[in-house]
Scaffold this active site. Structure first.
Site, PDB file in Angstrom:
ATOM      1  N   CYS A 251       0.801  -1.221   0.000  1.00  0.00           N
ATOM      2  CA  CYS A 251       0.000   0.000   0.000  1.00  0.00           C
ATOM      3  C   CYS A 251       0.836   1.276   0.000  1.00  0.00           C
ATOM      4  O   CYS A 251       0.296   2.357  -0.215  1.00  0.00           O
ATOM      5  CB  CYS A 251      -0.925   0.008   1.212  1.00  0.00           C
ATOM      6  SG  CYS A 251      -2.092  -1.372   1.238  1.00  0.00           S
ATOM      7  N   HIS A 330      12.652   0.913   4.734  1.00  0.00           N
ATOM      8  CA  HIS A 330      12.421  -0.512   4.430  1.00  0.00           C
ATOM      9  C   HIS A 330      12.928  -1.352   5.595  1.00  0.00           C
ATOM     10  O   HIS A 330      14.104  -1.301   5.940  1.00  0.00           O
ATOM     11  CB  HIS A 330      13.146  -0.885   3.138  1.00  0.00           C
ATOM     12  CG  HIS A 330      12.556  -2.074   2.436  1.00  0.00           C
ATOM     13  ND1 HIS A 330      12.326  -3.270   3.071  1.00  0.00           N
ATOM     14  CD2 HIS A 330      12.130  -2.242   1.150  1.00  0.00           C
ATOM     15  CE1 HIS A 330      11.792  -4.131   2.217  1.00  0.00           C
ATOM     16  NE2 HIS A 330      11.664  -3.532   1.043  1.00  0.00           N
ATOM     17  N   HIS A 414      -1.424  19.740   7.070  1.00  0.00           N
ATOM     18  CA  HIS A 414      -2.387  18.682   6.763  1.00  0.00           C
ATOM     19  C   HIS A 414      -1.687  17.332   6.776  1.00  0.00           C
ATOM     20  O   HIS A 414      -0.494  17.230   6.467  1.00  0.00           O
ATOM     21  CB  HIS A 414      -3.043  18.919   5.396  1.00  0.00           C
ATOM     22  CG  HIS A 414      -3.632  20.289   5.241  1.00  0.00           C
ATOM     23  ND1 HIS A 414      -4.828  20.654   5.824  1.00  0.00           N
ATOM     24  CD2 HIS A 414      -3.176  21.386   4.572  1.00  0.00           C
ATOM     25  CE1 HIS A 414      -5.082  21.922   5.514  1.00  0.00           C
ATOM     26  NE2 HIS A 414      -4.104  22.385   4.769  1.00  0.00           N
ATOM     27  N   HIS A 418      -2.386   6.915   5.346  1.00  0.00           N
ATOM     28  CA  HIS A 418      -2.953   5.815   4.558  1.00  0.00           C
ATOM     29  C   HIS A 418      -4.144   5.194   5.282  1.00  0.00           C
ATOM     30  O   HIS A 418      -4.042   4.769   6.434  1.00  0.00           O
ATOM     31  CB  HIS A 418      -1.881   4.759   4.306  1.00  0.00           C
ATOM     32  CG  HIS A 418      -2.423   3.449   3.822  1.00  0.00           C
ATOM     33  ND1 HIS A 418      -3.257   3.350   2.728  1.00  0.00           N
ATOM     34  CD2 HIS A 418      -2.265   2.180   4.283  1.00  0.00           C
ATOM     35  CE1 HIS A 418      -3.584   2.081   2.539  1.00  0.00           C
ATOM     36  NE2 HIS A 418      -2.997   1.354   3.471  1.00  0.00           N
ATOM     37  N   HIS A 447     -14.157   5.609   5.370  1.00  0.00           N
ATOM     38  CA  HIS A 447     -15.603   5.421   5.458  1.00  0.00           C
ATOM     39  C   HIS A 447     -16.254   5.403   4.080  1.00  0.00           C
ATOM     40  O   HIS A 447     -17.106   4.559   3.787  1.00  0.00           O
ATOM     41  CB  HIS A 447     -16.217   6.544   6.311  1.00  0.00           C
ATOM     42  CG  HIS A 447     -17.701   6.423   6.490  1.00  0.00           C
ATOM     43  ND1 HIS A 447     -18.607   6.961   5.597  1.00  0.00           N
ATOM     44  CD2 HIS A 447     -18.436   5.830   7.471  1.00  0.00           C
ATOM     45  CE1 HIS A 447     -19.828   6.708   6.010  1.00  0.00           C
ATOM     46  NE2 HIS A 447     -19.759   6.024   7.140  1.00  0.00           N
ATOM     47  N   ASN A 451     -10.342   0.848   2.032  1.00  0.00           N
ATOM     48  CA  ASN A 451      -8.894   0.821   1.822  1.00  0.00           C
ATOM     49  C   ASN A 451      -8.642   0.609   0.331  1.00  0.00           C
ATOM     50  O   ASN A 451      -8.777  -0.501  -0.179  1.00  0.00           O
ATOM     51  CB  ASN A 451      -8.275  -0.312   2.642  1.00  0.00           C
ATOM     52  CG  ASN A 451      -6.756  -0.386   2.485  1.00  0.00           C
ATOM     53  OD1 ASN A 451      -6.171   0.274   1.634  1.00  0.00           O
ATOM     54  ND2 ASN A 451      -6.124  -1.206   3.299  1.00  0.00           N
TER      55      ASN A 451
END
Length: 519
Positions: A251, A330, A414, A418, A447, A451
């Site tokens: 993701c 990573h 802001h 994710h 909502h 995802n």
């Protein structure tokens, strides 16, 4: 009546004379004032932050004042003597000038080229692909692949997930029985990618032939020819385009794709780069009963984004944002981190993605590493000094003292976290000490769209724009987690007061948000 002095005054009108008060009683409080009430510590911290941030400027002001005073006292003879001194040292002046010109030229030629985000678009699926809670559970039951325990587990996950009733699943999952064929997966990929790109090209008026770099990321669906080749074929992109297809990177691959495009724009002058981020669900739905592999079914939904980047100086005037930083972490060297999001087969031979119970702890460790690298790049010097000082105190005096958590709200206006799940957003809100407003875009994206993997951070940015909150100079932090395990960040700065682009994902529903998410 309580005043600042803590005294209480009672008066009664005597009814005569000039109405002078009589019977005056003064009760003086003996308690010390509450200093936490008297002095708001938040403003003390802001004052400290302002002082440290502008310390160099404040120190230079007296120096400049002294120089100006000295210059104002110089007479014509002093100026003439200075000119004669320079004439006698002409060789030194020429050498210094040559070094200055050479250094300036090298700096201009080697400095990183600015990368501008001209515009972006997010795919919005058609209405008939919506998957309300009741329909989702009904279809799961009718497939016949899940036992009662698995159905109850899915029901509990959905109730606690933070997803609403308007998320989308692909066409193949609406059929009974589901038809997760290769052709159906291709059709899902085409609908999402081409839908986002059509909108992007229409909004920016950029012809596909002008695209010099193409980066596509999709973790679980990697056909031959590749997804990037599908786009080249559809839009008849030029033959010398630099195209890349990133697979299996989770993701957070959207930030990786942006970072790769940024590096390519440093090499290739005067060109555009397009980044397409998506995930494909059709062939990656799990039809087994292993609990850790059922969670992705409940969270992942259809979505995708297309981003247009440019290194052309002329595009600064119309661009929305400028890329400030891209930081990648990573943790794949650690075995637990490597296997915490893992595609595998269960005991019955059914393929799915398994999520480890250690996922949140591993994500926290990756986040810590990422912000340790990002912090010095974005935090004001005042926060860095506090953080460094707390580490020294902890090391020397008391190892049990918690280290100071930097206030990232001083660096960013802001936050686009994710939308991987409710727990992810909750943890970052708590650990970074954010407010409800800061995580609103993430919660509402989860909502409304679920995802959507690597594209979720763009739906969140679109939410902020749709609410009219993005002002010129604002900085936004996009942060995403992915398999491997990775934590990646991108920092953007708004070049103007950003308005939502036409046909945005929130255009028809922004007035209904934010909504209250049931606990």
């Amino acid at each position: 009546m309580n005043g600042a002095t803590g005294a209480q005054v009672n008066t009664a009108d005597g009814g005569g004379g000039g109405g002078d008060p009589v019977g005056v009683q003064i009760q003086q409080s003996r308690r010390l004032p509450d200093f936490l009430q008297s002095v708001n510590l938040k403003y003390v911290k802001l004052g400290y932050h302002y002082l440290i941030s502008h310390l160099l400027t404040l120190c230079l002001i007296p120096v400049m004042a002294v120089i100006l005073v000295e210059v104002s006292q110089m007479n014509p003879d002093d100026i003439r003597q200075l000119w004669l001194h320079l004439q006698y040292n002409l060789v030194s002046v020429i050498i210094c000038s040559a070094v200055l010109v050479f250094g300036s030229t090298v700096y201009i030629m080697t400095r990183p080229r600015p990368v501008y985000l001209v515009d972006y678009s997010c795919y919005k699926a058609p209405e008939h692909l919506k998957a309300p809670y009741e329909r989702f559970m009904q279809h799961s039951r009718l497939t016949g692949d899940f036992d009662e325990s698995s159905l109850e587990f899915q029901r509990k996950i959905l109730e606690r997930s933070g997803l609403g009733d308007e998320t989308y699943v692909p066409e193949a999952m609406h059929q009974l029985p589901p038809q997760p064929s290769m052709q159906a997966a291709r059709e899902e990929a085409e609908q999402v990618m081409f839908g986002a790109l059509d909108k992007l090209f229409a909004n920016t008026s950029v012809k596909p032939k002008k695209i010099g770099v193409l980066v596509v990321n999709c973790s679980l669906f990697n056909p031959t020819p590749s997804l990037s080749a599908m786009i080249v074929n559809k839009y008849k992109l030029r033959g010398n385009i630099r195209s890349f297809n990133l697979g299996g990177m989770g993701c957070s691959a959207g930030v990786i794709a942006v970072d790769l495009a940024k590096d390519m724009l440093q090499v290739h002058r005067n060109t555009y780069a397009v980044v397409v981020s998506t995930e494909n669900i059709t062939q990656n739905w799990y039809f087994g009963n292993k609990k850790s592999m059922l969670i992705p079914n409940c969270l992942f939904r259809v979505g995708g984004s297309a981003v247009l980047l440019s290194n052309k100086s002329m595009d600064r005037r119309r661009a929305k944002y400028k890329l400030v930083h891209a930081v990648r972490t990573h943790r794949g060297a650690d075995d637990k981190a490597f296997r915490c999001v893992y595609q595998e087969q269960d005991d019955a031979g059914k393929t799915g993605v398994s999520l480890s119970k250690d996922l949140m702890a591993i994500a926290g460790g990756a986040l810590k590493t990422n912000i340790t690298t990002l912090g010095p790049l974005v935090l004001p010097i005042s926060e860095q000094l506090l953080f460094f000082g707390s580490l020294i105190i902890k090391k020397i005096f008391n190892k049990h003292i918690k280290p100071y958590i930097p206030d990232f709200k001083l660096a960013f206006d802001h936050f686009c976290i994710h939308a991987g799940g409710r727990a992810v957003i909750d943890e970052l809100e708590k650990n970074l000490q954010l407010t409800q407003v800061h995580v609103e875009a993430s919660r509402m994206t989860l909502h409304r769209f679920g995802n959507t993997s690597s594209s979720s951070i763009w739906y969140e940015l679109a939410y902020i724009e749709a609410k009219g909150r993005m002002k010129k100079g604002n900085k936004v932090w996009q942060i995403a987690f992915g398999s491997g395990f990775k934590c990646n960040s991108a920092v953007w700065q708004a070049l103007r007061n950003v308005k939502p682009s036409p046909d945005g994902p929130w255009e028809d529903c922004i007035d209904r948000y934010p909504v209250k998410v049931v606990s």
